[in-house]
Every structure is written in structure tokens, then in C-alpha cells.
Design a protein around this motif. Structure first.
Motif, PDB file in Angstrom:
ATOM      1  N   ASP A 179      30.721  57.303  -0.599  1.00  0.00           N
ATOM      2  CA  ASP A 179      31.646  57.976  -1.404  1.00  0.00           C
ATOM      3  C   ASP A 179      33.091  57.201  -1.591  1.00  0.00           C
ATOM      4  N   ASN A 180      33.828  57.537  -2.492  1.00  0.00           N
ATOM      5  CA  ASN A 180      35.184  56.843  -2.952  1.00  0.00           C
ATOM      6  C   ASN A 180      35.860  57.811  -3.802  1.00  0.00           C
ATOM      7  N   ALA A 181      37.011  57.268  -4.182  1.00  0.00           N
ATOM      8  CA  ALA A 181      37.950  58.122  -4.866  1.00  0.00           C
ATOM      9  C   ALA A 181      37.441  58.514  -6.276  1.00  0.00           C
ATOM     10  N   THR A 182      36.294  57.830  -6.825  1.00  0.00           N
ATOM     11  CA  THR A 182      35.539  58.498  -7.858  1.00  0.00           C
ATOM     12  C   THR A 182      34.599  59.578  -7.676  1.00  0.00           C
ATOM     13  N   THR A 183      34.010  59.581  -6.660  1.00  0.00           N
ATOM     14  CA  THR A 183      33.171  60.841  -6.251  1.00  0.00           C
ATOM     15  C   THR A 183      34.269  62.055  -5.731  1.00  0.00           C
ATOM     16  N   PHE A 184      35.368  61.692  -5.153  1.00  0.00           N
ATOM     17  CA  PHE A 184      36.096  62.373  -4.807  1.00  0.00           C
ATOM     18  C   PHE A 184      36.839  63.366  -6.035  1.00  0.00           C
ATOM     19  N   HIS A 185      36.961  62.438  -6.653  1.00  0.00           N
ATOM     20  CA  HIS A 185      37.863  63.323  -7.970  1.00  0.00           C
ATOM     21  C   HIS A 185      36.693  64.008  -8.774  1.00  0.00           C
ATOM     22  N   ASN A 186      35.697  63.459  -8.943  1.00  0.00           N
ATOM     23  CA  ASN A 186      34.443  64.198  -9.684  1.00  0.00           C
ATOM     24  C   ASN A 186      34.186  65.311  -8.958  1.00  0.00           C
ATOM     25  N   ALA A 187      34.410  65.688  -7.673  1.00  0.00           N
ATOM     26  CA  ALA A 187      34.115  66.925  -7.002  1.00  0.00           C
ATOM     27  C   ALA A 187      35.175  67.912  -7.022  1.00  0.00           C
ATOM     28  N   VAL A 188      36.263  67.466  -7.071  1.00  0.00           N
ATOM     29  CA  VAL A 188      37.364  68.302  -6.659  1.00  0.00           C
ATOM     30  C   VAL A 188      38.437  68.601  -8.055  1.00  0.00           C
ATOM     31  N   ASN A 189      38.360  67.674  -8.951  1.00  0.00           N
ATOM     32  CA  ASN A 189      39.376  67.928 -10.194  1.00  0.00           C
ATOM     33  C   ASN A 189      39.116  69.197 -10.825  1.00  0.00           C
ATOM     34  N   GLY A 190      40.261  69.848 -11.110  1.00  0.00           N
ATOM     35  CA  GLY A 190      40.132  71.072 -11.989  1.00  0.00           C
ATOM     36  C   GLY A 190      39.424  72.451 -11.225  1.00  0.00           C
ATOM     37  N   LYS A 191      39.449  72.236  -9.730  1.00  0.00           N
ATOM     38  CA  LYS A 191      39.078  73.449  -8.822  1.00  0.00           C
ATOM     39  C   LYS A 191      40.145  74.215  -8.310  1.00  0.00           C
ATOM     40  N   GLY A 192      41.499  74.084  -8.820  1.00  0.00           N
ATOM     41  CA  GLY A 192      42.628  75.031  -8.198  1.00  0.00           C
ATOM     42  C   GLY A 192      42.993  74.425  -6.919  1.00  0.00           C
ATOM     43  N   ALA A 193      43.640  75.370  -6.132  1.00  0.00           N
ATOM     44  CA  ALA A 193      44.274  75.188  -4.919  1.00  0.00           C
ATOM     45  C   ALA A 193      43.257  74.666  -3.952  1.00  0.00           C
ATOM     46  N   THR A 194      43.524  73.731  -3.060  1.00  0.00           N
ATOM     47  CA  THR A 194      42.662  73.094  -2.176  1.00  0.00           C
ATOM     48  C   THR A 194      43.407  72.760  -1.009  1.00  0.00           C
TER      49      THR A 194
ATOM     50  N   GLU B 161      42.805  62.570  15.234  1.00  0.00           N
ATOM     51  CA  GLU B 161      43.564  63.634  14.948  1.00  0.00           C
ATOM     52  C   GLU B 161      43.245  64.350  13.539  1.00  0.00           C
ATOM     53  N   THR B 162      43.164  65.692  13.503  1.00  0.00           N
ATOM     54  CA  THR B 162      42.873  66.380  12.399  1.00  0.00           C
ATOM     55  C   THR B 162      44.161  66.492  11.566  1.00  0.00           C
ATOM     56  N   ILE B 163      44.211  66.020  10.438  1.00  0.00           N
ATOM     57  CA  ILE B 163      45.340  66.297   9.588  1.00  0.00           C
ATOM     58  C   ILE B 163      44.935  66.618   8.159  1.00  0.00           C
ATOM     59  N   GLY B 164      45.901  66.893   7.150  1.00  0.00           N
ATOM     60  CA  GLY B 164      45.534  66.966   5.725  1.00  0.00           C
ATOM     61  C   GLY B 164      46.611  67.521   4.961  1.00  0.00           C
ATOM     62  N   GLY B 165      46.361  68.318   4.081  1.00  0.00           N
ATOM     63  CA  GLY B 165      47.550  68.459   2.990  1.00  0.00           C
ATOM     64  C   GLY B 165      46.834  69.804   1.977  1.00  0.00           C
ATOM     65  N   TYR B 166      47.864  70.797   1.823  1.00  0.00           N
ATOM     66  CA  TYR B 166      47.481  71.818   0.840  1.00  0.00           C
ATOM     67  C   TYR B 166      48.027  71.647  -0.433  1.00  0.00           C
ATOM     68  N   ASN B 167      47.089  71.387  -1.646  1.00  0.00           N
ATOM     69  CA  ASN B 167      47.469  71.403  -2.948  1.00  0.00           C
ATOM     70  C   ASN B 167      47.292  72.453  -3.566  1.00  0.00           C
ATOM     71  N   PRO B 168      48.431  73.290  -3.910  1.00  0.00           N
ATOM     72  CA  PRO B 168      48.364  74.352  -4.723  1.00  0.00           C
ATOM     73  C   PRO B 168      47.873  74.421  -6.016  1.00  0.00           C
ATOM     74  N   SER B 169      47.797  73.227  -6.827  1.00  0.00           N
ATOM     75  CA  SER B 169      47.517  72.962  -8.090  1.00  0.00           C
ATOM     76  C   SER B 169      46.254  72.324  -8.048  1.00  0.00           C
ATOM     77  N   SER B 170      45.619  72.113  -9.092  1.00  0.00           N
ATOM     78  CA  SER B 170      44.303  71.379  -9.189  1.00  0.00           C
ATOM     79  C   SER B 170      44.430  69.943  -9.196  1.00  0.00           C
ATOM     80  N   TRP B 171      43.638  69.226  -8.477  1.00  0.00           N
ATOM     81  CA  TRP B 171      43.528  67.744  -8.643  1.00  0.00           C
ATOM     82  C   TRP B 171      43.307  67.348 -10.214  1.00  0.00           C
ATOM     83  N   PHE B 172      43.639  66.090 -10.687  1.00  0.00           N
ATOM     84  CA  PHE B 172      43.455  65.781 -11.963  1.00  0.00           C
ATOM     85  C   PHE B 172      43.446  64.402 -11.892  1.00  0.00           C
ATOM     86  N   ASN B 173      43.022  63.656 -13.069  1.00  0.00           N
ATOM     87  CA  ASN B 173      43.356  62.309 -13.382  1.00  0.00           C
ATOM     88  C   ASN B 173      44.311  62.257 -14.690  1.00  0.00           C
ATOM     89  N   VAL B 174      44.286  63.228 -15.394  1.00  0.00           N
ATOM     90  CA  VAL B 174      45.475  63.346 -16.609  1.00  0.00           C
ATOM     91  C   VAL B 174      45.279  64.821 -16.894  1.00  0.00           C
TER      92      VAL B 174
END
Length: 245
Positions: free
Chosen positions: A73-88, A102-115
Motif C-alpha cells: 500500500d502507498n499514498a495512492t491506495t490510501f487516497h483511493n480508499a478514503v477520499n470523499g468519505k467525510g470525517a475520519t 506509540e499510537t498516534i493520529g489525527g481527526y480530519n473533520p472534512s473529507s480527504w481529497f486530491n482536488v
């Protein structure tokens, strides 16, 4: 001649126990965690989910696993899976030295996108303070850094989940390495070049072992007050049945 060997009494006793058990379980449900993880997780347990829910402040959540990093997996497969799916929530297992994780991360209240809808690539700008609701976190240390500037996420097609203008949390194309360098997230007095892993004043590079992304929805559960009333009602029925025996 019909001989009753106590069947009726036994049956009533069993009914009493069943009602009592149901009332006890229902009452207990008002005190237990009601969130759900759909699709499973190797990174989040019940305590972790409860912590994320407390930070988000929207009650019990249903988290649906939409990306679980696999070999190749890479950034392409990541974006294909998550883009346009809302908050994550993006959650990852990382290490500074390859030994302690350690377990870290982030909350994105908007959808991921490329454009985005305005044709803009890369940064998701949130100019209104009311829209600056993202945060990054360290679940291992129970630390949350809230968004304080306009650069919510960085949506470059060649990056994994990346937050802030620093970048505060960055994952590379191969989803194997990243760094944390404060800029957009955290208290104003921490300045730049702090990192979410140690919360100290240096930009930290790290290895990424596991990476999961979850969509976020509020769980539909009865109000605690309603559950409590139902439980009390069942208890009342149970003791009324007991008195008749």
C-alpha cells in the motif's frame, strides 16, 4: 390424576430470574461504553475509542474501518480508499527507535481529497474559527493537540494522512515513515518544532508500522434516562412476580 411436582413454582422462579437478569443487563448498559468499531481494528481498543469519543465530544461513535495498511500500500491506495468519505480518524502505530511503539493520529473533520470542489489541491484551508475543529493526538500518552490555524490537512496525492502546515503530522508516499513538527496544532505557547510523540521541542521522524483509517458516525442508542426507566420497570415486574409466588 394430575400430580404437580412443583413445576409451576419452578417456572415462576425461572421467570423471575430471567426478568431480573434482563433488568440488570439493561441497567448496566447505561453505564457501559456504547461505541462500535465496524470492520475491526488492530490499533484501537475500547479504552482508545472512549478517549477519542471524549475528545470529539459527540457521544458514542460508530467507527468504520475503511483503510488498513497492507504490504504494497502507498499514498495512492490510501487516497483511493478514503477520499470523499467525510470525517475520519487516521490512527497509526509509530516508533522513534524501532523498539518502543506509540499510537498516534489525527481527526480530519472534512473529507480527504486530491482536488477540492473549488479546484484547489493540497491544503484544506479553514478560515472560520468554527471550522477549525481538527486535532492530532497521542493515544499512548493521552495527549490531544487542537487546531489553531487555517491549515487543517495537506491532501497531496503523494502523501499519506498529513495534518497542518508544519507538517504537524506527516506520512510519506510509502506509508512507512513520517515526522511531527508543530505548526497548526497544539497550544499557542508550544511554538514550532515540537512533536506529538514526546511533546518536546524537536521535530521527530518516525517509522510507521500500522495505519488504519475510520469514518466517524454518531451511534444510535437510547437515552440513558430512558434505559434507566426501562430497567426500573423490569425490576418492578420481577419483584411483583416474586411476591405472588
Amino acid at each position: 390424576m394430575h400430580v404437580n411436582f412443583g413445576y409451576s413454582s419452578t417456572r415462576k422462579h425461572m421467570q423471575f430470574k430471567a426478568i431480573l437478569a434482563g433488568a440488570t443487563l439493561l441497567a448496566a448498559s447505561t453505564l457501559t461504553h456504547a461505541g462500535v468499531i465496524v470492520g475491526g481494528s488492530d490499533l484501537l481498543n475500547t479504552a482508545n475509542q472512549a478517549q477519542l469519543e471524549a475528545w470529539l465530544g459527540k457521544g458514542p461513535l460508530t467507527l468504520t474501518n475503511i483503510f488498513d495498511k497492507k504490504t504494497g500500500d502507498n499514498a495512492t491506495t490510501f487516497h483511493n480508499a478514503v477520499n470523499g468519505k467525510g470525517a475520519t480518524f487516521s490512527v497509526m502505530s509509530v516508533s522513534l527507535n524501532g523498539q518502543s511503539w506509540e499510537t498516534i493520529g489525527g481527526y480530519n473533520p472534512s473529507s480527504w481529497f486530491n482536488v477540492d470542489q473549488n479546484g484547489h489541491a493540497n491544503y484544506n484551508y479553514t478560515f472560520a474559527a468554527a471550522d477549525q475543529t481538527g486535532f492530532i493526538f497521542n493515544l499512548t500518552d493521552s495527549v490531544k493537540w487542537s487546531q489553531r490555524h487555517v491549515y487543517q490537512t495537506y491532501n497531496y496525492v503523494g502523501y499519506g494522512p498529513t495534518f497542518g502546515g508544519g507538517h504537524d503530522l506527516y506520512v510519506d508516499y510509502g506509508l512507512s515513515y513520517g515526522y511531527s513538527r508543530s505548526h497548526t496544532y497544539g497550544a499557542a505557547n508550544i511554538g514550532y518544532d515540537y512533536n506529538i510523540l514526546t511533546q518536546q521541542a524537536f521535530a521527530a521522524g518516525f517509522q510507521v508500522r500500522d495505519l488504519e483509517v475510520f469514518t466517524v458516525a454518531q451511534s444510535t442508542v437510547p437515552e440513558p434516562g430512558s434505559l434507566a426507566l426501562m430497567g426500573l420497570g423490569l425490576l418492578g415486574l420481577a419483584f411483583a412476580a416474586r411476591r405472588k409466588q
